[in-house]
Each structure stands twice: as C-alpha cells, then as structure tokens.
Design an enzyme around this catalytic site. Structure first.
Site, PDB file in Angstrom:
ATOM      1  N   GLU A 163      47.360  39.078  54.004  1.00  0.00           N
ATOM      2  CA  GLU A 163      47.838  40.333  53.420  1.00  0.00           C
ATOM      3  C   GLU A 163      47.499  40.323  51.932  1.00  0.00           C
ATOM      4  O   GLU A 163      47.935  39.435  51.197  1.00  0.00           O
ATOM      5  CB  GLU A 163      49.347  40.479  53.591  1.00  0.00           C
ATOM      6  CG  GLU A 163      49.793  40.762  54.998  1.00  0.00           C
ATOM      7  CD  GLU A 163      51.292  40.989  55.100  1.00  0.00           C
ATOM      8  OE1 GLU A 163      51.697  41.977  55.736  1.00  0.00           O
ATOM      9  OE2 GLU A 163      52.055  40.177  54.553  1.00  0.00           O
ATOM     10  N   HIS A 165      48.944  36.810  50.847  1.00  0.00           N
ATOM     11  CA  HIS A 165      49.887  36.223  51.798  1.00  0.00           C
ATOM     12  C   HIS A 165      49.147  35.734  53.030  1.00  0.00           C
ATOM     13  O   HIS A 165      48.771  36.525  53.902  1.00  0.00           O
ATOM     14  CB  HIS A 165      50.959  37.251  52.174  1.00  0.00           C
ATOM     15  CG  HIS A 165      51.933  36.734  53.188  1.00  0.00           C
ATOM     16  ND1 HIS A 165      52.503  37.547  54.150  1.00  0.00           N
ATOM     17  CD2 HIS A 165      52.424  35.488  53.412  1.00  0.00           C
ATOM     18  CE1 HIS A 165      53.300  36.821  54.904  1.00  0.00           C
ATOM     19  NE2 HIS A 165      53.269  35.565  54.487  1.00  0.00           N
ATOM     20  N   ASN A 212      56.041  40.570  57.752  1.00  0.00           N
ATOM     21  CA  ASN A 212      57.434  40.144  57.818  1.00  0.00           C
ATOM     22  C   ASN A 212      58.405  41.312  57.883  1.00  0.00           C
ATOM     23  O   ASN A 212      59.520  41.167  58.394  1.00  0.00           O
ATOM     24  CB  ASN A 212      57.765  39.237  56.638  1.00  0.00           C
ATOM     25  CG  ASN A 212      57.199  37.841  56.827  1.00  0.00           C
ATOM     26  OD1 ASN A 212      57.076  37.359  57.941  1.00  0.00           O
ATOM     27  ND2 ASN A 212      56.841  37.186  55.736  1.00  0.00           N
TER      28      ASN A 212
END
Length: 290
Positions: A151, A139, A189
């Site tokens: 990530e 990510h 997130n």
C-alpha cells in the site's frame, strides 16, 4: 535514482523487506537498536534463501549475490548514504517519531523517507521530519517475500516526484502497489481487522467455537486462513492496536474492540509469537483454546 536502501527495524517485517529488496538487486543496509536482532534477521534471511535454492526457486549464484548485497549497521548515522530509508520499527508512534527525528540530523537532502506503518497517519509522521515532501507510506504485507501487495500512502505534503519514485521502486522489487489515502488503517486493515474483530465477537457471544468460525470462513468464503487463525498469525496485540486506531480515528462504535480480544492481550495470549491465542501452539498441531 534508488540504489541503496536502508531498513530501520530488523523484526519479521524489516527482515522480510530487507530480503525482498536485496533479492531484487539493491544494496541493503539493515539496522536495529538491538544488534542481536539484526544478526537473527540475517540468519533468517540466509535460511530462507537456502530454502528457495532447495525448492528450485532461486539458483546458488543469486543466493550468494543477494547475501553480498546485505550489510548491517550499528547506528542511525551510518544510514545517511542511503537513497531510501524504510522504517519498519514497532507500531508505536512515539518510537517512529524518535527514529525519524534521529535520522534527519545527518541525511542527504535527496534521501526519501518511508514508513511501513499499517495504521499511523503519514501526514503526522512526516511533520516530525525536515522533508515532509520526501516522506511516504509503504505498507508491506506479511510475510513480505510471499505477499505481492504494497500500500503506497501519500501524506498531504508528499511530492509527486517522491510518489512516482516510490511507485517505480515498488514495481522494481516485484510487488504490486495500490494507492491509499491517508485515513486510519488505510485499505487492507480498514477492511481486514474489523472482520477479524467481528469473528472474535462471534466467538465471544457463543455463535460458534474457534473451529466452527474458522472452518466457516475457509470453506464458506474461500479464505485461505480462518479469521481467528489469521489473528493469531498477525498478533492479537497488533489487531487490538489497529482497532484502537480505527475506533479513535473514526469515532464510530462499529470499530469498538471486542472485550475478548482485550482480555486475551491482557493475559499475554498474543497468538503464534507467544505460543497461545485462539489456538494453543505448544504441540505439533495447533489446538483451539475455546
């Protein structure tokens, strides 16, 4: 050993990943279902590289070498020679599943598959492929060329060899990785978007207007961008999708999307990309809409 990297999806994220990987010295194959989008991404990358040269952050030879390492492809079948394929398509699980099913028909057994998903289960996506042990989450943060973090998310079947190879790759392109467990929305997130959602609740309940809320977080918490400004930058539809994933995946009412966020998305007010969100971007200076 990774030498050639294919990117599936030539939007803002895919183009940013392609630029970053090519700049780091890897051969890059860029694919999108839309040939027009691929050409747009290449033009954006060339513009960005020229800007770096002008700013003294890249020399002319490096710019030319980076461009030479970039090439485009028209079909998924043309990506079969890549050592690593990074999927950066829309954040829609069905679209991603279809891409991986199509890719797996012709790939070399050694090819590693990665997804740039910000929310979707790595284990579940890996299960649609013929190589779950060679499947992993990578990510990237937006905008990719500027943001240092990736990530790295292991699915339940991801092998140690795949994990190690990807960690080395992420380091080689100048990024820092953090290892994240395969839970809804991962780390960034999971923390960031609920904060944005809470800021929208503060606006919805009249605690403060757009300017007050963004100023409070920029000056009171030293954030470089206020949460509502950041929501517009990310895209309100993306923020809403992440909140839905958190709400459904963790079954906790604290992740309930704010009704105002839902209303803005229904109105097509998605932020910067649509020209209107918590700010109106039709003029030279963004103007708060509430």
């Amino acid at each position: 050993m990774i030498k050639t990297v294919a990117i599936v999806g030539a939007g803002q994220m895919g183009g940013g990943i392609a630029q970053t990987v090519a700049t780091a010295g890897f051969e890059v194959l860029l694919y999108d279902i839309s040939a027009e989008q691929v050409e747009k991404a290449i033009s954006t990358i060339k513009f960005n590289l020229a800007h770096l040269v002008k700013a003294g952050k890249m020399n002319e030879q490096s710019r030319l070498d980076t461009i030479k390492r970039l090439s485009t492809r028209l079909t998924l079948d043309e990506l079969k020679g890549a050592d690593l394929i990074i999927e950066a398509a829309s954040e829609d699980e069905n679209i991603k599943r279809d891409i991986f099913i199509g890719l797996c028909e012709n790939l070399s057994p050694s090819t590693i598959l990665a997804t740039n998903t910000s929310t979707i289960s790595i284990t579940r996506l890996a299960a649609t492929t013929n190589r779950p042990e060679k499947f992993i989450g990578t990510h990237f943060m937006n905008p990719v060329p500027q943001m240092k973090l990736v990530e790295v998310v292991r699915g339940i079947a991801t092998s140690e060899e795949t994990y190690s190879t990807i960690c080395d790759f992420v380091t080689s392109i100048g990024k820092t990785f953090t290892v994240t467990e395969d839970f809804p929305a991962f780390i960034v997130n999971r923390v960031l978007v609920p904060m944005i959602n809470e800021a929208i609740y503060a606006l919805y309940e009249g605690v403060g207007d757009v300017n007050a809320i963004d100023t409070a977080l920029k000056l009171g918490a030293n954030h470089p961008m206020g949460p509502l400004e950041l929501a517009d930058f990310i895209g309100l539809d993306v923020c809403l999708a992440i909140m839905h994933v958190l709400h459904q995946g963790l079954s906790d009412t604290k992740y309930r999307p704010c009704p105002l966020l839902i209303k803005y998305v229904e109105a097509g007010w998605l932020g910067r990309k649509s020209g209107r969100g918590f700010y109106d971007y039709s003029g030279k200076t963004p103007i708060p809409t509430r």
